[in-house]
Design a protein around this motif. Structure first.
Motif, PDB file in Angstrom:
ATOM      1  N   CYS A  10       0.821  -1.217   0.000  1.00 59.81           N
ATOM      2  CA  CYS A  10       0.000   0.000   0.000  1.00 59.81           C
ATOM      3  C   CYS A  10       0.854   1.266   0.000  1.00 59.81           C
ATOM      4  O   CYS A  10       0.323   2.364  -0.163  1.00 59.81           O
ATOM      5  CB  CYS A  10      -0.935   0.011   1.193  1.00 59.81           C
ATOM      6  N   MET A  28      -0.494  -6.921  -0.708  1.00 58.98           N
ATOM      7  CA  MET A  28      -1.937  -7.028  -0.521  1.00 58.98           C
ATOM      8  C   MET A  28      -2.499  -7.850  -1.683  1.00 58.98           C
ATOM      9  O   MET A  28      -1.859  -7.980  -2.736  1.00 58.98           O
ATOM     10  CB  MET A  28      -2.581  -5.642  -0.509  1.00 58.98           C
ATOM     11  N   THR A  62     -10.651  -5.899  -1.961  1.00 61.32           N
ATOM     12  CA  THR A  62      -9.329  -6.178  -1.404  1.00 61.32           C
ATOM     13  C   THR A  62      -9.468  -6.951  -0.093  1.00 61.32           C
ATOM     14  O   THR A  62     -10.519  -6.930   0.546  1.00 61.32           O
ATOM     15  CB  THR A  62      -8.547  -4.881  -1.147  1.00 61.32           C
ATOM     16  N   SER A  63      -8.386  -7.622   0.303  1.00 59.38           N
ATOM     17  CA  SER A  63      -8.364  -8.387   1.552  1.00 59.38           C
ATOM     18  C   SER A  63      -7.196  -7.930   2.418  1.00 59.38           C
ATOM     19  O   SER A  63      -6.111  -7.656   1.892  1.00 59.38           O
ATOM     20  CB  SER A  63      -8.202  -9.888   1.263  1.00 59.38           C
ATOM     21  N   GLN A  64      -7.429  -7.844   3.727  1.00 56.42           N
ATOM     22  CA  GLN A  64      -6.327  -7.519   4.620  1.00 56.42           C
ATOM     23  C   GLN A  64      -5.361  -8.697   4.703  1.00 56.42           C
ATOM     24  O   GLN A  64      -5.724  -9.838   4.422  1.00 56.42           O
ATOM     25  CB  GLN A  64      -6.856  -7.177   6.006  1.00 56.42           C
ATOM     26  N   SER A  91      -4.125   1.841  10.157  1.00 59.71           N
ATOM     27  CA  SER A  91      -5.082   1.002  10.886  1.00 59.71           C
ATOM     28  C   SER A  91      -6.509   1.517  10.733  1.00 59.71           C
ATOM     29  O   SER A  91      -7.472   0.790  10.977  1.00 59.71           O
ATOM     30  CB  SER A  91      -4.728   0.958  12.375  1.00 59.71           C
ATOM     31  N   LEU A  93      -7.837   2.229   7.957  1.00 55.98           N
ATOM     32  CA  LEU A  93      -8.336   1.820   6.649  1.00 55.98           C
ATOM     33  C   LEU A  93      -8.280   0.306   6.433  1.00 55.98           C
ATOM     34  O   LEU A  93      -8.856  -0.192   5.467  1.00 55.98           O
ATOM     35  CB  LEU A  93      -7.534   2.516   5.539  1.00 55.98           C
ATOM     36  N   SER A  94      -7.577  -0.393   7.294  1.00 50.95           N
ATOM     37  CA  SER A  94      -7.428  -1.841   7.112  1.00 50.95           C
ATOM     38  C   SER A  94      -7.160  -2.511   8.452  1.00 50.95           C
ATOM     39  O   SER A  94      -6.576  -1.905   9.359  1.00 50.95           O
ATOM     40  CB  SER A  94      -6.271  -2.127   6.146  1.00 50.95           C
ATOM     41  N   SER A  96      -5.098  -4.908   8.614  1.00 53.44           N
ATOM     42  CA  SER A  96      -3.769  -5.522   8.454  1.00 53.44           C
ATOM     43  C   SER A  96      -2.834  -5.152   9.603  1.00 53.44           C
ATOM     44  O   SER A  96      -2.049  -5.988  10.068  1.00 53.44           O
ATOM     45  CB  SER A  96      -3.146  -5.100   7.120  1.00 53.44           C
ATOM     46  N   THR A 269      -4.261  -1.645  -5.059  1.00 50.79           N
ATOM     47  CA  THR A 269      -5.029  -1.844  -3.821  1.00 50.79           C
ATOM     48  C   THR A 269      -5.843  -0.598  -3.501  1.00 50.79           C
ATOM     49  O   THR A 269      -7.048  -0.671  -3.218  1.00 50.79           O
ATOM     50  CB  THR A 269      -4.094  -2.184  -2.645  1.00 50.79           C
ATOM     51  N   HIS A 273     -10.455   1.128  -4.362  1.00 54.72           N
ATOM     52  CA  HIS A 273     -11.422   1.847  -3.530  1.00 54.72           C
ATOM     53  C   HIS A 273     -11.684   3.273  -4.010  1.00 54.72           C
ATOM     54  O   HIS A 273     -12.625   3.912  -3.535  1.00 54.72           O
ATOM     55  CB  HIS A 273     -10.924   1.871  -2.078  1.00 54.72           C
TER      56      HIS A 273
END
Length: 288
Positions: A10, A28, A62-64, A91, A93-94, A96, A269, A273
């Motif tokens: 990212c 990602m 998308t996936s974390q 943190s 926004l995701s 992850s 990624t 969005h």
């Protein structure tokens, strides 16, 4: 003691730049048309195809990054007793970042002396990338891990992000605006002005009529927020619209002289969005 600098895809910096500066990154993943795609910062990812899919109505998700992937990402350096500094995607926004924290806790059960610092950049795209590049420079100039952690503590919140999008459908899907607002905004050529706040979350703080006014707003606000510009870099990310990015660069240069302005494509990624046509400007200045 030397340390390993790590980040994630990212940050939207070119994989060649990270490789040349000995920075590891974790990718990602993106789902589109039943396929899982790996955001590897341009090493193999077909960005032109991806943008074309979005232009024709594709809606990627998308996936974390999960805990297991982070454990495997960190483990080789933990086993070699190399300290790690990982600069993480916001943190706000995701999830992850939380996965990375959990991975560290698990690894420390096995390796109690492991040194792993996970820093929440509360930034996205080249805002995160701006911090990565600053740390690369600090490390190259001989600063210790402790000194860099102190610098990050003082400077992470000085990163400013000014963003506009050209297609409101992606903001609608992400719950940022209502379906009605997206429809009306599209008809009236309304362009949102978005920032990343002090929680690392996207905030829609205004709107203007027309693309040109939106680009001028990004440039004006970037200039207004900068401190000691001759010592600062500005990064501009663009999704399929290099011309607009170059226009923003020119608008900034008309008003102020900075150390360097760098333009890079907005990674897939984040583009998932924001949609095609997103322009984002990142700089450092007063604390958010």
């Amino acid at each position: 003691m030397t340390f390993k600098l790590m980040t994630d895809s990212c940050c939207d910096l070119p994989y060649t730049y990270l490789g040349a500066n000995d920075v590891e990154f974790i990718s990602m993943t993106i789902q589109l048309n039943g396929k899982e795609l790996v955001d590897d910062l341009g090493e193999t990812f077909d960005y032109d195809w991806f943008l074309q899919e979005i232009k024709t109505g594709g809606m990627p998700t998308t996936s974390q990054v999960n805990v297991g992937r982070y454990i495997e990402f960190f483990r080789p350096f933990v086993e070699k007793q190399v300290p790690i500094l990982y600069l993480a995607f916001s943190s706000g926004l995701s999830g992850s970042y939380q996965s990375a924290i959990q991975a560290v806790d698990i690894l420390k059960e096995e390796y109690p002396d492991a040194v792993i610092y996970v820093v929440d950049t509360k930034a996205a795209s080249l805002g995160e990338g701006l911090l990565v590049s600053e740390v690369i420079e600090l490390k190259a100039n001989g600063h210790s891990l402790d000194e860099i952690l102190l610098w990050l503590s003082d400077n992470t919140m000085t990163v400013h992000s000014w963003v506009t999008v050209d297609d409101l459908k992606h903001l609608e899907r992400g719950g940022r605006i209502s379906k009605a607002a997206a429809a009306i905004g599209g008809l009236m050529n309304v362009k949102p002005i978005i920032v990343v706040d002090d929680q690392g979350k996207l905030q829609n703080i205004g709107k203007v009529r027309g693309r040109s006014k939106a680009l001028k707003k990004l440039a004006d606000e970037t200039v207004k927020g900068m401190v000691e510009p001759l010592q600062q870099n500005v990064f501009i990310a663009y999704a399929g619209d290099l011309e607009s990015a170059e226009k923003v660069k020119a608008l900034i240069e008309e008003k102020i002289q900075v150390k360097e302005i760098r333009l890079h494509p907005l990674g897939p990624t984040i583009t998932s969005h924001t949609g095609n046509g997103c322009i984002a400007v990142f700089s450092r200045g007063k604390k958010r």
